[in-house]
Design a protein around this motif. Structure first.
Motif, PDB file in Angstrom:
ATOM      1  N   ILE A   1       0.822  -1.289   0.023  1.00 53.54           N
ATOM      2  CA  ILE A   1       0.139   0.018   0.040  1.00 53.54           C
ATOM      3  C   ILE A   1       0.837   1.133  -0.018  1.00 53.54           C
ATOM      4  CG2 ILE A   1      -1.541   1.175   1.191  1.00 53.54           C
ATOM      5  CD1 ILE A   1      -2.870  -1.329   2.369  1.00 53.54           C
ATOM      6  N   ASN A   2       2.080   1.093   0.825  1.00 54.92           N
ATOM      7  CA  ASN A   2       2.807   2.338   0.677  1.00 54.92           C
ATOM      8  C   ASN A   2       3.423   2.550  -0.874  1.00 54.92           C
ATOM      9  OD1 ASN A   2       2.839   3.366   3.408  1.00 54.92           O
ATOM     10  ND2 ASN A   2       4.308   1.959   4.122  1.00 54.92           N
ATOM     11  N   VAL A   3       3.868   1.435  -1.356  1.00 56.35           N
ATOM     12  CA  VAL A   3       4.307   1.615  -2.715  1.00 56.35           C
ATOM     13  C   VAL A   3       3.198   2.415  -3.581  1.00 56.35           C
ATOM     14  CG1 VAL A   3       5.054   0.304  -4.901  1.00 56.35           C
ATOM     15  CG2 VAL A   3       5.835  -0.477  -2.620  1.00 56.35           C
ATOM     16  N   LEU A   4       1.778   2.227  -3.272  1.00 50.43           N
ATOM     17  CA  LEU A   4       0.818   2.563  -4.331  1.00 50.43           C
ATOM     18  C   LEU A   4       0.792   4.171  -3.919  1.00 50.43           C
ATOM     19  CD1 LEU A   4      -1.326   2.552  -6.290  1.00 50.43           C
ATOM     20  CD2 LEU A   4      -2.802   1.706  -4.295  1.00 50.43           C
ATOM     21  N   ALA A   5       0.981   4.545  -2.385  1.00 49.53           N
ATOM     22  CA  ALA A   5       1.070   5.860  -1.827  1.00 49.53           C
ATOM     23  C   ALA A   5       1.993   6.472  -2.678  1.00 49.53           C
ATOM     24  CB  ALA A   5       1.056   5.799  -0.618  1.00 49.53           C
ATOM     25  N   PHE A   6       3.050   6.121  -2.836  1.00 48.50           N
ATOM     26  CA  PHE A   6       4.008   6.997  -3.342  1.00 48.50           C
ATOM     27  C   PHE A   6       4.061   7.019  -5.071  1.00 48.50           C
ATOM     28  CE2 PHE A   6       6.449   6.379   0.690  1.00 48.50           C
ATOM     29  CZ  PHE A   6       6.428   7.517   0.909  1.00 48.50           C
ATOM     30  N   VAL A   7       3.356   6.259  -5.317  1.00 45.85           N
ATOM     31  CA  VAL A   7       3.032   6.252  -7.083  1.00 45.85           C
ATOM     32  C   VAL A   7       2.128   7.386  -7.036  1.00 45.85           C
ATOM     33  CG1 VAL A   7       1.732   5.233  -8.803  1.00 45.85           C
ATOM     34  CG2 VAL A   7       3.381   3.888  -7.591  1.00 45.85           C
ATOM     35  N   LEU A   8       1.146   7.576  -6.247  1.00 46.90           N
ATOM     36  CA  LEU A   8       0.407   8.714  -6.370  1.00 46.90           C
ATOM     37  C   LEU A   8       1.110   9.955  -5.954  1.00 46.90           C
ATOM     38  CD1 LEU A   8      -3.205   7.602  -4.668  1.00 46.90           C
ATOM     39  CD2 LEU A   8      -2.498   7.947  -6.993  1.00 46.90           C
ATOM     40  N   PHE A   9       1.838  10.217  -4.733  1.00 44.58           N
ATOM     41  CA  PHE A   9       2.748  11.137  -4.585  1.00 44.58           C
ATOM     42  C   PHE A   9       3.465  11.738  -5.820  1.00 44.58           C
ATOM     43  CE2 PHE A   9       2.029  10.324  -0.008  1.00 44.58           C
ATOM     44  CZ  PHE A   9       1.712  11.642   0.090  1.00 44.58           C
ATOM     45  N   THR A  10       4.086  10.688  -6.462  1.00 40.62           N
ATOM     46  CA  THR A  10       5.095  10.876  -7.620  1.00 40.62           C
ATOM     47  C   THR A  10       4.069  11.606  -8.682  1.00 40.62           C
ATOM     48  OG1 THR A  10       6.536   9.212  -7.211  1.00 40.62           O
ATOM     49  CG2 THR A  10       6.614  10.148  -9.267  1.00 40.62           C
ATOM     50  N   LEU A  11       3.049  11.106  -8.942  1.00 40.40           N
ATOM     51  CA  LEU A  11       1.918  11.572 -10.158  1.00 40.40           C
ATOM     52  C   LEU A  11       1.821  12.977  -9.767  1.00 40.40           C
ATOM     53  CD1 LEU A  11      -0.225   8.368 -10.914  1.00 40.40           C
ATOM     54  CD2 LEU A  11       1.643   9.299 -12.158  1.00 40.40           C
ATOM     55  N   THR A  12       1.294  13.262  -8.483  1.00 39.82           N
ATOM     56  CA  THR A  12       0.954  14.607  -8.317  1.00 39.82           C
ATOM     57  C   THR A  12       2.111  15.929  -8.353  1.00 39.82           C
ATOM     58  OG1 THR A  12       1.707  14.493  -5.861  1.00 39.82           O
ATOM     59  CG2 THR A  12      -0.801  13.892  -6.239  1.00 39.82           C
ATOM     60  N   ALA A  13       3.240  15.375  -8.382  1.00 42.12           N
ATOM     61  CA  ALA A  13       4.536  16.361  -8.629  1.00 42.12           C
ATOM     62  C   ALA A  13       4.679  16.291  -9.896  1.00 42.12           C
ATOM     63  CB  ALA A  13       5.545  15.759  -7.801  1.00 42.12           C
ATOM     64  N   ALA A  14       4.543  15.352 -10.892  1.00 41.83           N
ATOM     65  CA  ALA A  14       5.052  15.024 -12.204  1.00 41.83           C
ATOM     66  C   ALA A  14       3.724  15.445 -13.135  1.00 41.83           C
ATOM     67  CB  ALA A  14       5.302  13.639 -12.712  1.00 41.83           C
ATOM     68  N   LEU A  15       2.721  15.556 -12.948  1.00 40.27           N
ATOM     69  CA  LEU A  15       1.571  15.866 -13.883  1.00 40.27           C
ATOM     70  C   LEU A  15       1.081  17.180 -13.529  1.00 40.27           C
ATOM     71  CD1 LEU A  15      -0.415  12.490 -14.120  1.00 40.27           C
ATOM     72  CD2 LEU A  15       1.488  13.249 -15.554  1.00 40.27           C
ATOM     73  N   PRO A  16       1.123  18.097 -14.367  1.00 51.28           N
ATOM     74  CA  PRO A  16       0.652  19.446 -14.045  1.00 51.28           C
ATOM     75  C   PRO A  16      -0.965  19.447 -13.768  1.00 51.28           C
ATOM     76  CG  PRO A  16       1.974  19.407 -15.977  1.00 51.28           C
ATOM     77  CD  PRO A  16       1.771  18.059 -15.701  1.00 51.28           C
TER      78      PRO A  16
ATOM     79  N   TRP B   1      10.564  17.803  -6.582  1.00 55.63           N
ATOM     80  CA  TRP B   1       9.650  16.980  -5.838  1.00 55.63           C
ATOM     81  C   TRP B   1       9.448  15.850  -6.540  1.00 55.63           C
ATOM     82  CZ3 TRP B   1       7.760  18.159  -1.182  1.00 55.63           C
ATOM     83  CH2 TRP B   1       8.130  19.530  -0.542  1.00 55.63           C
ATOM     84  N   VAL B   2       9.598  15.731  -8.046  1.00 61.20           N
ATOM     85  CA  VAL B   2       9.377  14.498  -8.607  1.00 61.20           C
ATOM     86  C   VAL B   2      10.519  13.522  -8.409  1.00 61.20           C
ATOM     87  CG1 VAL B   2       9.322  13.522 -10.990  1.00 61.20           C
ATOM     88  CG2 VAL B   2       8.219  15.922 -10.562  1.00 61.20           C
ATOM     89  N   ILE B   3      11.805  14.019  -8.317  1.00 64.20           N
ATOM     90  CA  ILE B   3      12.956  13.101  -7.725  1.00 64.20           C
ATOM     91  C   ILE B   3      12.871  12.854  -6.644  1.00 64.20           C
ATOM     92  CG2 ILE B   3      15.364  13.253  -7.709  1.00 64.20           C
ATOM     93  CD1 ILE B   3      15.846  15.093  -9.889  1.00 64.20           C
ATOM     94  N   GLY B   4      12.230  13.532  -5.669  1.00 64.91           N
ATOM     95  CA  GLY B   4      12.277  13.322  -4.141  1.00 64.91           C
ATOM     96  C   GLY B   4      11.162  12.166  -3.990  1.00 64.91           C
ATOM     97  N   PHE B   5       9.971  12.334  -4.578  1.00 66.22           N
ATOM     98  CA  PHE B   5       9.043  11.361  -4.484  1.00 66.22           C
ATOM     99  C   PHE B   5       9.255   9.884  -5.315  1.00 66.22           C
ATOM    100  CE2 PHE B   5       5.896  14.880  -3.645  1.00 66.22           C
ATOM    101  CZ  PHE B   5       5.751  14.587  -2.213  1.00 66.22           C
ATOM    102  N   SER B   6      10.197   9.968  -6.274  1.00 67.24           N
ATOM    103  CA  SER B   6      10.549   8.917  -6.949  1.00 67.24           C
ATOM    104  C   SER B   6      11.547   8.156  -6.188  1.00 67.24           C
ATOM    105  CB  SER B   6      11.271   9.405  -8.362  1.00 67.24           C
ATOM    106  OG  SER B   6      10.278   9.962  -9.173  1.00 67.24           O
ATOM    107  N   VAL B   7      12.408   8.872  -5.547  1.00 67.33           N
ATOM    108  CA  VAL B   7      13.349   8.029  -4.591  1.00 67.33           C
ATOM    109  C   VAL B   7      12.613   7.416  -3.689  1.00 67.33           C
ATOM    110  CG1 VAL B   7      15.296   8.406  -3.076  1.00 67.33           C
ATOM    111  CG2 VAL B   7      15.336   9.611  -5.035  1.00 67.33           C
TER     112      VAL B   7
END
Length: 565
Positions: free
Chosen positions: A105-120, A208-214
């Motif tokens: 579930i945490n993996v899925l959470a960070f997928v969403l965090f990364t998308l919020t930072a990457a998609l305008p 933010w994209v790099i940080g959430f991707s890490v």
């Protein structure tokens, strides 16, 4: 037809093989897998939760005080939801499946965090510097962000406490378990330090994209490490949650509230045994409304099918929701007896929660340069409290406590350590008020410039290290002392409850800190949107006064408490 000797021996051989296979599992070979999983999860979750306030400020244009409130609610959830995860693990599934689900579930959470930072499309247009005219996020954008936050809390609920239990289950001796817990805290705090520094720097200072991707990569690596070690883990079957036993006592006491309990009383001890009110097996006299749950009414004796006597109530066997044992009643009473002392720690957590939220806002308004090329990320300033906690612990153990023993003839008790933590926490709030008063003094010198949004006070952010260090040292006394007290005072059947009491303090502290800040905003003018125009020092003074009164309440609770020992 009689079975052959070979058929009779086969089940025994299978059982011996299973026992032999179980003995091969566990041990120190599991530590690298558990530690690797802990490190990845800890740095990702803690780094993101620490930096959430800045993410709301800079990317979603949320007002500063509102962002601090939201961040504190999230921190409270990250400490409260794991209690539910521990209950589910103990009662139904065991540690490993719950940890595995939580990590996924945490993996899925960070997928969403990364998308919020990457998609305008998932966040409002960038606005630098943030001001009142910046557009806020839309309901749809906030829905995606809050979904990521909820998944983060749920995933952490499955992992934070259960990882420690899974690790301890790998060892048969108490000494090895103690050694594992030492390593557990080493890796836990190491992950927090990395999260509060490296992850915060990547997210806020680089991208933010790099940080959430890490964070996504670290969480995925944690999932891989956890699965790779599955072949080595011991996985004991769940034995039932002590919370269920407590609930049974409450239900049984309510159901018997109207029963006639006059005259000679017998109390159910268990295994078909009763004790009269004058014997050693009877419950203590305190909280008589709870004792009725163990009173044995209308008892008769029947003979079971195997010829042994069996105790019944009326025409039915005793029900756990109608009749409880004396031990179950005493377990609940011990929990109720500790609650006043436990409640005295809530205000300490409130003061820490308010400080963690406000100190980031202070850091944003101060000079964060460290040399000509490096700026300290505002979200990383709270790592000073964590570092003080780690540094103060060996100092207390090796220096302060031995001096205490020389002066008094004994080491400080857990409650004495908690009391010292109260005093140090008060000193931390006073230090925070004095530092903020100095900062506002600098602001008054630059009165015209300080009204501009984003204006930075020409005062080093390193001044905040003083109050954060004092508060961190207080935590090193208060929270371990609380956990040791609960562990010693609670019965063995409630040890999991004991370990959850201190994290519950932290969770309630963060929740109630939002209430405190909201009340201050409504009844005073101390916390405007621009803290340079407010009186944050008065907030800290108010917390210091409240903490002093609360310390008096703590002393009263200590004087009235009767130890189980």
């Amino acid at each position: 037809m009689e079975s052959s000797p070979a058929a009779q021996l086969k089940p025994l051989d299978d059982q011996e093989a299973q026992d032999k296979q179980s003995r091969k599992k566990g041990g120190w070979i599991t530590l690298p897998f558990i530690a690797g999983s802990m490190l990845g999860l800890g740095l990702a979750v803690n780094g993101t939760s620490t930096n959430l306030l800045l993410y709301l400020l800079k990317e979603y244009n949320v007002e500063s005080i509102d962002a601090a409130q939201i961040a504190n609610i999230v921190r409270g959830s990250l400490n409260l939801v794991p209690v539910a995860g521990a209950i589910i693990s103990d009662s139904y599934f065991g540690c490993f499946p719950v940890i595995l689900a939580g990590t996924a579930i945490n993996v899925l959470a960070f997928v969403l965090f990364t998308l919020t930072a990457a998609l305008p499309s998932l966040k409002p247009p960038h606005c630098a510097p943030p001001s009142a005219g910046c557009p806020h996020g839309t309901p749809g954008q906030f829905t995606v962000l809050y979904a990521a936050v909820c998944l983060l809390a749920i995933g952490t609920g499955g992992t934070r406490f259960n990882v420690a239990t899974l690790g301890a289950d790998q060892f048969g001796s108490a000494r090895d378990q103690d050694t594992f817990f030492n390593w557990y805290f080493v890796f836990l705090y190491a992950s927090f330090l990395v999260g509060d520094t490296a992850i915060v720097y990547l997210q806020d200072g680089v991208s933010w994209v790099i940080g959430f991707s890490v964070c996504l990569g670290a969480t995925a690596a944690s999932l891989v490490m956890l699965v790779l070690g599955a072949r080595y883990y011991r996985m004991p079957a769940p034995k039932g949650s002590p919370y269920t036993e407590l609930a049974r006592v409450v239900v049984a006491a309510i159901r018997k509230a109207r029963d006639d309990v006059s005259g000679p009383l017998n109390y159910y001890v268990g295994d078909g045994t009763v004790a009269d009110s004058g014997s050693d097996g009877a419950p203590s006299k305190s909280l008589g409304c709870v004792c009725v749950a163990s009173i044995f009414l209308d008892s008769t004796m029947i003979t079971a099918s195997d010829g042994t006597p069996e105790t019944t109530v009326g025409d039915h066997r005793p029900s756990g929701w109608r009749l409880c044992t004396v031990q179950q009643v005493e377990d609940l009473k011990s929990l109720i007896g500790v609650l006043p002392l436990w409640s005295s720690g809530i205000l300490i957590s409130v003061s820490i929660g308010v400080m963690i939220g406000m100190v980031i806002l202070q850091a944003l308004a101060m000079d964060r340069s460290l040399g000509p090329r490096f700026n300290i990320p505002a979200g990383s300033i709270t790592v000073c409290s964590l570092a003080a906690f780690i540094a103060a612990t060996p100092v207390f153990e090796r220096a302060l406590f031995p001096l205490w023993r020389r002066a008094t003839g004994a080491l400080p008790t857990p409650l004495q350590r908690v009391g010292l933590g109260h005093v140090v926490n008060i000193a931390g709030m006073v230090a925070a008020a004095l530092v903020e008063r100095r900062r506002l003094g600098v602001v008054s010198v630059h009165h015209g410039a300080s009204e501009a949004p984003g204006w930075v006070t020409p005062m080093s952010v390193l001044w905040l290290v003083i109050p954060l260090g004092v508060v961190g040292a207080g935590e090193a006394l208060h929270f371990p002392g609380n956990m040791a007290f609960y562990y010693q005072e609670f019965p063995k059947t409630l040890r999991s409850t004991a370990t959850a009491m201190a994290p519950l303090l932290i969770a309630l502290g963060f929740y109630l800190s939002t209430v405190f800040v909201d009340v201050v905003r409504r009844v005073t003018s101390w916390l405007p949107e621009n803290i340079n125009q407010g009186r944050l020092d008065n907030v800290y003074w108010a917390l210091a006064v409240m903490a002093t009164v609360n310390f008096g309440y703590f002393l009263i609770c200590v004087s009235l408490y009767k130890s189980r020992k």
